[in-house]
Design an enzyme around this catalytic site. Sequence first.
Site, short mmCIF file in Angstrom:
data_model
loop_
_atom_site.label_atom_id
_atom_site.label_comp_id
_atom_site.label_asym_id
_atom_site.label_seq_id
_atom_site.Cartn_x
_atom_site.Cartn_y
_atom_site.Cartn_z
N GLU A 226 148.26 1.67 -21.45
CA GLU A 226 149.57 1.36 -22.00
C GLU A 226 149.39 0.50 -23.25
O GLU A 226 150.03 0.71 -24.26
CB GLU A 226 150.43 0.64 -20.95
CG GLU A 226 151.86 0.44 -21.42
CD GLU A 226 152.77 -0.21 -20.38
OE1 GLU A 226 152.45 -0.17 -19.18
OE2 GLU A 226 153.80 -0.77 -20.78
N ARG A 304 157.67 -8.71 -13.51
CA ARG A 304 157.85 -7.80 -12.37
C ARG A 304 157.37 -8.45 -11.07
O ARG A 304 157.91 -8.18 -10.00
CB ARG A 304 157.17 -6.44 -12.62
CG ARG A 304 157.69 -5.36 -11.68
CD ARG A 304 157.18 -3.98 -12.01
NE ARG A 304 158.02 -3.24 -12.94
CZ ARG A 304 159.13 -2.56 -12.61
NH1 ARG A 304 159.55 -2.53 -11.36
NH2 ARG A 304 159.80 -1.92 -13.53
N GLU A 706 154.67 4.76 -9.14
CA GLU A 706 154.08 3.51 -8.67
C GLU A 706 154.42 3.11 -7.22
O GLU A 706 153.56 2.58 -6.53
CB GLU A 706 154.50 2.37 -9.61
CG GLU A 706 153.89 2.47 -10.98
CD GLU A 706 154.58 1.53 -11.96
OE1 GLU A 706 155.72 1.83 -12.36
OE2 GLU A 706 153.99 0.51 -12.30
N1 MTE Z 1 149.15 9.68 -11.68
C1 MTE Z 1 148.06 10.20 -12.27
N2 MTE Z 1 147.54 11.34 -11.80
N3 MTE Z 1 147.47 9.58 -13.34
C2 MTE Z 1 147.95 8.40 -13.84
O1 MTE Z 1 147.41 7.86 -14.80
N4 MTE Z 1 149.67 6.64 -13.64
C3 MTE Z 1 150.59 5.95 -12.74
C4 MTE Z 1 151.55 6.95 -12.10
N5 MTE Z 1 150.80 8.05 -11.54
C5 MTE Z 1 149.11 7.81 -13.21
C6 MTE Z 1 149.70 8.52 -12.13
C7 MTE Z 1 151.40 4.93 -13.40
S1 MTE Z 1 150.73 3.40 -13.61
C8 MTE Z 1 152.68 5.17 -13.83
S2 MTE Z 1 153.62 3.96 -14.52
C9 MTE Z 1 153.29 6.50 -13.71
O2 MTE Z 1 152.42 7.45 -13.11
C10 MTE Z 1 153.66 6.97 -15.12
O3 MTE Z 1 154.19 8.24 -15.14
P1 MTE Z 1 155.74 8.53 -14.84
O4 MTE Z 1 156.53 7.46 -15.52
O5 MTE Z 1 155.95 9.86 -15.41
O6 MTE Z 1 155.88 8.46 -13.36
MO1 MOS Z 2 152.23 2.09 -15.13
S1 MOS Z 2 151.26 0.37 -14.61
O1 MOS Z 2 153.70 1.22 -15.56
O2 MOS Z 2 151.51 2.47 -16.63
#
Ligand code: MTE
Ligand code: MOS
Length: 751
Positions: A226, A304, A706
Site C-alpha cells: 500500500e 483502526r 480482511e
Molecule cells: N487476497 C489475496 N489473494 N492477496 C492479497 O494481497 N490482500 C488483502 C485482502 N485479500 C490480499 C487478499 C488485503 S490486506 C486487503 S485490504 C484486501 O484483500 C484488498 O482487496 P479488496 O479491497 O478488493 O478486498
Molecule cells: Mo489491506 S492491510 O487494507 O491492504
Amino acid sequence: MSNIDSINHVTGKSVYLDDIPVQKGTLHAVVFGSPVAHGKIIDINYSNAQALPGIERIITCKDIPGENQIGGIISDETLFAEDYVHFHGQPIALIVAEDEQAARKALKLIDINIEEKEAITDPRMAKQKGLFLIPPRTFRMGNISGSWKDCEYIFEGKVESGGQEHLYLETQGAYAYNGENGSIKVHSSTQGPTIVQKTVAKVLGIPMNCIEVDVARIGGGFGGKEDQATAFAVMVSLASYLLKKPVKLSLHRSDDMRMTGKRHPYSSDFRIGLSEEYKILAFQTTMYQNGGAAADLSPAIMERTLFHSTNAYFIPNTEVTVYSCKTNLPPNTAFRGFGAPQGMFVIESAIAMAANELHIPARVIQKINLLQENNEFQYGQIAKEVNIGICYQKVEELYDVGKIEKEIKEFNKSNDLIKRGMAIMPVCFGVSFTNTRMNQARALVHIYQDGSVGISTGAIEMGQGVNTKLIQIASKIFSININRIKLESTNTSRVANTSPTAASSGADLNGNALIIACNGLMERLRATAADMLSCAPDEIKIQDETVFRGRKKTHILWEKLVETAFFSRVSLSENGHYATPVINFDKSVEKGHPFAYHVYGTAIITVTLDCLRGTYEIDDVLIVHDFGNSMNPDIDKGQVEGGVVMGIGWMTMEEVLFDNYGKLITNNLSTYKVPDIYSVPKVLECHALKTKGPKLAILKSKAIGEPPFMYGIGAFFAIQNAIKAFNPKYKLEYNAPLTPEKVLMRLYNAY
Ligand code: MTE
Ligand code: MOS
C-alpha cells in the site's frame, strides 16, 4: 463464477512485473541499504564500486532534483538517507548497472563509515525516551474512572503481539522508462498507483501528469504494497530520469524481508471490570505500537486499532489509548486487518483472563456482552443491522458447541500426553477507509463499436478477485456475456487520483463507480433503442443481449444496438464517480460515523496439542460469517480460507525476530516459518449467514478481504486452553505468536 485469472495463474500466463518484456538497454538496479540500525554517516566511498565494469551510476540523495521525501501521511521519510540512518537496510544509494550481477558485486565494494548509535527496538523503551511518530490518541465512552467501583471483578494484564512478514509471492519491484518530453512510465507492483505517481512527481520535481503508473496485477500485497512499494518505484523512476534509460528493480526475497516494514508489534496493558453477572462494565487499555523508524501508515493503523479495540462487544465505559512509538525497525506498515487484529487480541486476552480467573468458559463472557442493535460504538456510530448475536448463536447450534466441549473434556481425561483445546472468536470489522476522504473511486467504461467492453478502475488485482467482481458487475448491468468484457490494467492516465486498493473496500468503491458509469451508458443505449423502435425509453429493457420493448422481445441484439448508437454519434464512453455517502468522522472529539457498515462473524477453533513436543495441529475452524448477499461465493470463500490461515500463522508460528542491534534475524524462509499445507486446519467450514446485506455494500455483498483474518486469533486461545488441560498450574500469558517452542515451555512451566 470462478476467478477470471485462475487458468492463467496456474498455467503461468498471468503477467507480473517480472514478466513484462524489458526494452533493449534496460539497466538493473540494486539498493544499498544501511548495515546498521541507527547511526551517523561519517563517510561513504563509492569509488571502488563505481569503478567496476558495467556500473552505470550510483545514485544518492545528492542526485535528487526535487524533494528527498517519500512520507505519505507525515513527511518524515527520506528516499535515500542523508546524514543519519534509522533502520537496518534503510536505502542509502541505488546502484544502477548493465546487469544485476554487476550491481550486486559493486554493493560489496562500497566503503561506509558509520558512527553507531543505540538501536531502540522495543516500543515501551521508545515511550520511556519520548520517541513517538505522532502524539497519542484516546477513544473514550461513558465514565471509566467512575465505573470501577461498580465492578465486582477487576483483572489486569499485559498483552504482546508480534510482527508479521507479508510474504507476497512477488517481491517489491518496479520498472520505469522515459517517454517524450520528460515523461516517465512506471510499472510498479503497488496497491496504490496514485501514491507512486504523486511521490515520483515530488522527488523528481515534475508535475504528476508527466508520470504514468501502470499495474496489470500484483502477486499479492496484503497491505505490504500500500505504501512500501513506493520507494522502489521512485528509485527506478529517478534512475531512468537521470540516465535517460529504462531501469528495473526487483528485490531478492531476503532483501525484501530485511528492508521493508511488517505488521506492527504491539505491547499493551489492560484493565477489565465485570459485574457479578459477567457484564463487562469497564475496559481500559494502553497500547504501544511499534511503528518503526518513520510514520508510513502507522497513524492510520493506530486509528483502526482504536476503532476495533472492543471488537464485537458493547462496553459502556471505555478508555483506549494508543502510543505510536518510534523505533529503529523498518517502518511498519499496513497488513491485512490494519491494526484491528492487534486491538482485538487485547480485548480477547482480557476476556480469556477473566474467564480463567472466574473458572468459566470464555464464551459465557463473550456471549452476554455481544453488541446489539442500536448500541453505540465508542467512536459514536450507532450499530445497525447487527448480526454478531445471530452469528454466535448459529455457530453454537450448527456445530453443537456443547458437544464439542464435552468431547474435548472426555478426550483430555483419557489422554495424558495429548490434549485438545477449543476457543470461539467473534469478529466485528468496520468497512471504509477510516480517513473519510479516501472513500471515493472512479471507473472508465468504453463500449467499442463491435459491442465489446473495456473497463478501467482504480482497483488493483492482487489475488483477491476484485477484477472478477468488476466484470460481474458490468455483465449484470449491461446484461451481456462476460466474454465481451475486458478488464484493463490499472493506469493513472486512465483513472486518476485513485485511493489504494485496501481497507477491504476495493470492490465496494470501484464497483459502485463502475455501476454509475454503466448505468450512464445504459441510459443512452435505451434512448437509442427507443429511437429505433419509435417508443419511449422507459419502455425499453435490455436483457440477455437483446432489446425488449415492455415484455416483448425485439429483433435488436446488443451488437446492433451499440453499432446504431455509434452511427448516431452517441458517446459510448462514460466515467463514473462514487463517494461513499453518510460516513464522517471528527478527530477533534474522536466521534462520528466512520464506517459504511460492519462485517460480522464467529468462528470455533479446535486444536490438538502434543504435550511431549509442544507441537500442535489446528483441527477444525468452523465459521458462521455474514457475507451479506455474496456476489461471488467462490471468491469470498477463498478469501475466508486465506484470511483464516494467515491469521493463524500470525498468532501461532510466524515470529519476526530482531537482534539487540536491530538486525532482522528471520530474513528468509528457513528461519521464518509461514503456514504451509501441513499446518492448515484439517477442517475449514464456513457457513454463510442468510441476510439481505447492507445498501452500501457492493450489490449488498459485504467486503471480505480482511475480516476473516481475525478468526485466526481463536487459535491462540484454543492452544492455550489445551496447555491448561495438561498443566493446570500454567499461569496464562498473552504473548503471541504461541510457537511450539513457547508452548513447550509453558507445558512444563519452565519459564
Ligand atoms: N487476497 C489475496 N489473494 N492477496 C492479497 O494481497 N490482500 C488483502 C485482502 N485479500 C490480499 C487478499 C488485503 S490486506 C486487503 S485490504 C484486501 O484483500 C484488498 O482487496 P479488496 O479491497 O478488493 O478486498
Ligand atoms: Mo489491506 S492491510 O487494507 O491492504
